[in-house]
Design an enzyme around this catalytic site. Structure first.
Site, short mmCIF file in Angstrom:
data_model
loop_
_atom_site.label_atom_id
_atom_site.label_comp_id
_atom_site.label_asym_id
_atom_site.label_seq_id
_atom_site.Cartn_x
_atom_site.Cartn_y
_atom_site.Cartn_z
N CYS A 30 15.36 -2.17 51.03
CA CYS A 30 14.32 -1.37 51.64
C CYS A 30 13.37 -0.87 50.56
CB CYS A 30 14.83 -0.16 52.43
SG CYS A 30 15.74 -0.61 53.90
N ARG A 63 12.63 -6.24 48.14
CA ARG A 63 13.73 -5.32 48.44
C ARG A 63 14.21 -5.44 49.89
NH1 ARG A 63 13.82 -1.23 44.41
NH2 ARG A 63 15.13 0.03 45.74
N TRP A 94 15.33 -3.78 54.92
CA TRP A 94 16.48 -4.67 54.92
C TRP A 94 17.48 -4.02 55.87
CZ3 TRP A 94 21.75 -4.50 53.63
CH2 TRP A 94 22.36 -5.75 53.48
N ASN A 154 15.20 4.78 52.66
CA ASN A 154 15.99 3.70 52.06
C ASN A 154 17.37 4.28 51.79
OD1 ASN A 154 17.13 1.71 50.43
ND2 ASN A 154 16.01 2.35 48.60
N LYS A 172 23.79 -19.75 42.99
CA LYS A 172 22.35 -19.99 43.09
C LYS A 172 22.04 -21.01 44.19
CE LYS A 172 21.34 -17.45 41.29
NZ LYS A 172 21.29 -16.20 40.59
N GLU A 207 22.64 -19.34 47.68
CA GLU A 207 21.78 -18.25 48.14
C GLU A 207 20.35 -18.68 48.40
OE1 GLU A 207 21.26 -14.91 45.50
OE2 GLU A 207 21.32 -16.19 43.74
N HIS A 265 44.26 -28.30 42.01
CA HIS A 265 45.16 -27.42 42.76
C HIS A 265 44.63 -27.14 44.17
CE1 HIS A 265 47.61 -26.84 39.23
NE2 HIS A 265 46.51 -26.58 38.52
C1 F6R Z 1 22.15 -13.27 42.79
C2 F6R Z 1 21.76 -11.88 42.72
C3 F6R Z 1 22.77 -10.85 43.06
C4 F6R Z 1 22.72 -9.71 42.04
C5 F6R Z 1 23.64 -8.57 42.47
C6 F6R Z 1 23.68 -7.46 41.44
O1 F6R Z 1 21.10 -14.10 42.41
O2 F6R Z 1 20.65 -11.55 42.39
O3 F6R Z 1 24.05 -11.39 43.14
O4 F6R Z 1 23.08 -10.20 40.79
O5 F6R Z 1 23.21 -8.06 43.69
O6 F6R Z 1 22.44 -6.90 41.26
P1 F6R Z 1 22.11 -6.04 40.00
O7 F6R Z 1 22.20 -6.91 38.80
O8 F6R Z 1 20.72 -5.54 40.22
O9 F6R Z 1 23.12 -4.94 39.94
#
Ligand code: F6R
Length: 614
Positions: free
Chosen positions: A2, A27, A74, A100, A491, A494, A510
């Site tokens: 948000c 966000r 969000w 937020n 990556k 997502e 395994h």
């Molecule tokens: C993946 C990604 C998330 C962040 C996670 C932690 O590409 O961006 O998995 O790494 O939400 O976020 P931070 O680093 O901001 O605490």
């Protein structure tokens, strides 16, 4: 998670809010909305979808006013639809509020307010706040700021809010607890409020980071006043932003993600600048200087983080154990905080977070801090909540990361962890002088080697085209490359929505080996180093089952080339630095596959950057 933006000044608020919402859209992008005050006329526009949908919705409708609030959502409570979009309005129609965070005790508050005649329109937890503030204003006969303060006293949860009152159009009230809020102070009494500094930097460099439990009253006549929830007056601490506007633009790239992938030679170099001193043969991390001895004497290091930051932490485990010979445990912040973890006063806890706002990481820090551990932060966003609650830390200097999928933040985090491990290892005497100097020299040239990997983009794109329709993928790596396998899989999942799993290469037999057939792409990191021969055997196991192997190899390798379907060469580097190079092809593969599949790479579905809810 948000985005909030607000404006009070002498200009029209709407274009400023829209521009700000575009900057904050990473966000959350489930819905967007604005509330504008033109004299005592309050207008609200909101709808499901992105900021561009909001603009289309507002087109042709009135949107005048020099005071306004905007929100990009969000969804947590209630589906992403027009009604649940913020701002929310009080039953009287006088108040509008954006939020937020999560109000945990919204249910009993709502029940009580319903009996008092308030009409709820949405499914959100947020809506209770606007009715509660309105109710207090009426029953207690207090102004907006005091009503906000009293309301927040009875609220449990996390919030950053901004509230407008039609009856007092020259005032805007903002407050925060556990969710971030920055106030920008412009010329001629102009004020901005936002979840982070990105919407503010183009208007002013003077900002105040609101602290937890603080309430800001922005009054056209009296300027900014801050007090806390206990009604104590606070003096605003004005800081100068170091952020530059160009860092928030795409700079000619199609997507922020691609720009951020290509920025890595620069962001890694910036993360080492002034810290790695080849001439003196030393690593200096000024931000943790006061805690250096504690670090050197630590019996154990705990690393906490989430997602990509957790993967960087896992590389950190290998680095600290290899170079500094300190036992390390890497913990998902979300698990750590709800266990009863054993934390000792001589433990060092390293908290890793790009945003510096992740709720679970924040809670893990508070838990460890409460039990006496020393907390070292590795954050990217300057002035973020995590950067401020840790005892000491080192920023990553990657610059703003706007693409929702983390890219340059990962390599910057690994760079800082590498510097820390080298520095502590040298001070503990666990690395010989000659090895230390050799490693410093090797680390110094890493940015140039990252550039070399990026020059292979055309070949990587060609491979992406072959595997873009895969429905599953496996990522394998051993030792330092295992966390990179996890990151590669994350990556792909997502941003391209292909199911992918990362495994230690030897674990494949395994269980996961059962998945391998001619349809399954298997991405393997098979660089020369400690486990090279073992990984070559793992590749043979995949090929024996007709899997497709895409291997990242050391330049000049011919053995894996003879086995794999495709090889992507990276320059030779010592094992501890391989993650900084081997992750690059994985980032590019995911990016190109996602683009080819028509996915929104910068704003993947259901995700948001900066996860400020549990
Ligand atoms: C993946 C990604 C998330 C962040 C996670 C932690 O590409 O961006 O998995 O790494 O939400 O976020 P931070 O680093 O901001 O605490």
């Amino acid at each position: 998670m948000c985005g909030i933006v607000a404006y009070l000044g002498d200009k029209q608020a709407y274009p400023i809010l829209i521009n700000g919402l575009r900057r904050l859209e990473y966000r959350g992008y489930d819905s967007a909305g604005v509330a504008l005050l033109d004299g005592d006329v309050l207008t609200i526009h909101k709808c499901q979808g992105k900021v561009s949908d909001l603009e289309a919705h507002v087109d042709g409708r009135s949107h005048a006013g020099t005071v306004g609030i905007g929100h990009t959502r969000w969804a947590t409570h209630g589906p992403p639809n027009d009604i649940n979009a913020h701002p929310h309005q009080s039953t009287s129609g006088d108040l509008a509020l954006i939020h937020n965070g999560i109000i945990e005790n919204y249910a009993p508050i709502k029940e009580e307010l319903l009996t008092r005649g308030h009409v709820f329109r949405s499914d959100t937890d947020t809506e209770v706040l606007v009715h509660l503030i309105d109710d207090i204003q009426r029953t207690e006969g207090v102004d907006l700021a005091e009503a906000v303060r009293l309301a927040l006293e009875s609220v449990v949860g996390a919030y950053a809010i901004v509230v407008l009152d039609r009856k007092d159009p020259d005032v805007m009230v903002a407050a925060r607890k556990s969710s971030p809020l920055v106030i920008g102070i412009g010329d001629n009494g102009e004020h901005f409020v936002a979840s982070d500094a990105t919407p503010i930097v183009e208007h002013t460099k003077n900002v105040v980071y609101l602290e937890d439990g603080e309430i800001a009253v922005i009054d056209r006549r009296q300027g900014l006043k801050i007090r806390n929830i206990k009604n104590q007056v606070k003096t605003p601490f004005i800081q100068e932003l170091e952020m530059h506007l160009e860092a928030l633009e795409k700079g000619g790239y199609d997507h922020f993600m691609l720009k951020e992938i290509h920025e890595q030679p620069r962001s890694i170099r910036d993360s080492m600048r002034g810290r790695l001193n080849l001439a003196k043969g030393e690593v200096v991390l000024g931000g943790i200087k006061d805690y250096e001895q504690k670090f050197v004497q630590a019996k154990r290091i705990l690393i906490v983080g989430c997602g990509t930051s957790w993967h960087a932490g896992l590389v950190g485990e290998y680095l600290f154990e290899e170079l500094a010979r300190i036992p390390v445990e890497v913990e998902y912040a979300s698990e750590f905080r709800y266990r009863n973890p054993i934390i000792n006063e001589d433990d060092i806890v390293i908290a890793i977070s790009q945003s510096g706002e992740t709720a679970d990481t924040m809670a893990a820090i508070e838990l460890a801090k409460g039990r006496g551990a020393t907390i070292i932060g590795i954050c990217n966003v300057v002035g973020s909540s995590i950067a401020r609650v840790t005892h000491a830390g080192s920023y990553t200097h990657a610059g703003p990361e706007i693409g929702v999928a983390s890219t340059k933040a990962f390599t910057a985090q690994v760079t800082v962890l590498t510097l820390m491990a080298l520095m502590i290892g040298q001070k503990r005497g666990t690395i010989s002088g000659s090895k230390f100097h050799r490693l410093l020299n090797e680390l110094d040239v890493i940015p140039g080697k990252v550039e070399a990997v990026l020059r292979n983009e055309a070949q990587i794109k060609y491979i992406a085209d072959i595997y873009k329709d895969a429905t599953n993928a496996l990522y394998l790596g051993r030792g330092f490359s295992f966390p990179v396998a996890l990151e590669g899989a994350l990556k792909l999942k997502e941003i391209s929505y292909i199911h992918a799993e990362g495994y230690p290469a030897a674990e494949m037999k395994h269980g996961p080996i059962a998945l391998i057939d001619e349809e399954m792409p298997v991405f393997v990191i098979a660089t020369k180093g400690a486990s090279y021969e073992k990984v070559v055997s793992n590749i043979q196991e995949v090929k024996a089952r007709k899997g497709k192997v895409i291997a990242i190899v050391t330049e000049g390798d011919s053995v894996v080339k003879g086995l794999a379907d495709h090889v992507i060469p990276i320059p030779e580097t010592p094992d501890p630095f391989v993650p900084l190079l081997s992750v690059i092809p994985f980032l590019l593969i995911s990016y190109h596959i996602a683009v080819m599949r028509g996915c929104n790479v910068d704003q993947p579905r259901n995700l948001a950057k900066s996860v400020t809810v549990e």
